[in-house]
Design a protein around this motif. Sequence first.
Motif, PDB file in Angstrom:
ATOM      1  N   ASN A   1      -0.281  -4.021   4.205  1.00  0.00           N
ATOM      2  CA  ASN A   1      -1.463  -3.937   3.347  1.00  0.00           C
ATOM      3  C   ASN A   1      -1.038  -3.986   1.885  1.00  0.00           C
ATOM      4  O   ASN A   1      -0.148  -3.256   1.464  1.00  0.00           O
TER       5      ASN A   1
ATOM      6  N   GLU B   1      -6.719   0.473  -9.616  1.00  0.00           N
ATOM      7  CA  GLU B   1      -6.745  -0.322  -8.393  1.00  0.00           C
ATOM      8  C   GLU B   1      -7.951  -1.256  -8.404  1.00  0.00           C
ATOM      9  O   GLU B   1      -9.048  -0.854  -8.793  1.00  0.00           O
TER      10      GLU B   1
ATOM     11  N   GLU C   1       0.817  -1.207   0.000  1.00  0.00           N
ATOM     12  CA  GLU C   1       0.000   0.000   0.000  1.00  0.00           C
ATOM     13  C   GLU C   1       0.861   1.273   0.000  1.00  0.00           C
ATOM     14  O   GLU C   1       0.500   2.284  -0.597  1.00  0.00           O
TER      15      GLU C   1
ATOM     16  N   ILE D   1      -2.087  -3.932  -2.301  1.00  0.00           N
ATOM     17  CA  ILE D   1      -3.004  -3.308  -3.246  1.00  0.00           C
ATOM     18  C   ILE D   1      -2.895  -4.056  -4.572  1.00  0.00           C
ATOM     19  O   ILE D   1      -1.791  -4.374  -5.020  1.00  0.00           O
TER      20      ILE D   1
END
Length: 199
Positions: free
Chosen positions: A188, A168, A153, A190
């Motif tokens: 995290n 995204e 992220e 993505i």
Amino acid sequence: MPEKFEIPEKFENKDRVLQRIEWEKGEAIVRYVKEEEEDVDAIIDAVLSMRKVDAKKGKKDFIPLDDKNIEGIKREITDSQEGKMIVLVIEAEGSPRGFVEIRPESGDTAVVGGITVHENYRRKHFGTALLNNGILEAQRIFGAKKIELQTDEDNEARGLYEECGFVEVPIDPKKYPLTKDRNDKTVNRIGYEKILEDN
């Protein structure tokens, strides 16, 4: 800014230059990786540079560079030469300074396995040139209609992906399991994808 990208009419010689880019120190070229010690060493150097930058941010080393991983890099270069995956490098000042690897997945999807530019050569449009040429080669060689990638992220390269037309998307945790940093904090992730137009 890199020139417009065009898919070559034929794929006959992996030694050809895919793109030439002018930058402040002369010319840089995008080409296929070669099974030569210089290319292997340059890819390892770029990965070490990336790890150095990540370490400054407190990130865990996700890719230990032991003999097994170095052999993996060599195998990917061989796979590229055999057409099983695409590994492109950008050469500047006489040596490769970054690379991108893209592999076919299922159906008409290809996945960016990694893209790295040495920290001393960033912000010169080298990543854009690598990624755009890799996408065109994946479309031409593998018939890819969609390119996927996943990243942290907080990865500063997210701007590069968006500049290259990626959007995204939700990430599939079965495909990309969660990872942890050196402080055992969940990183995290993505997901990004780019739908390719027919040429």
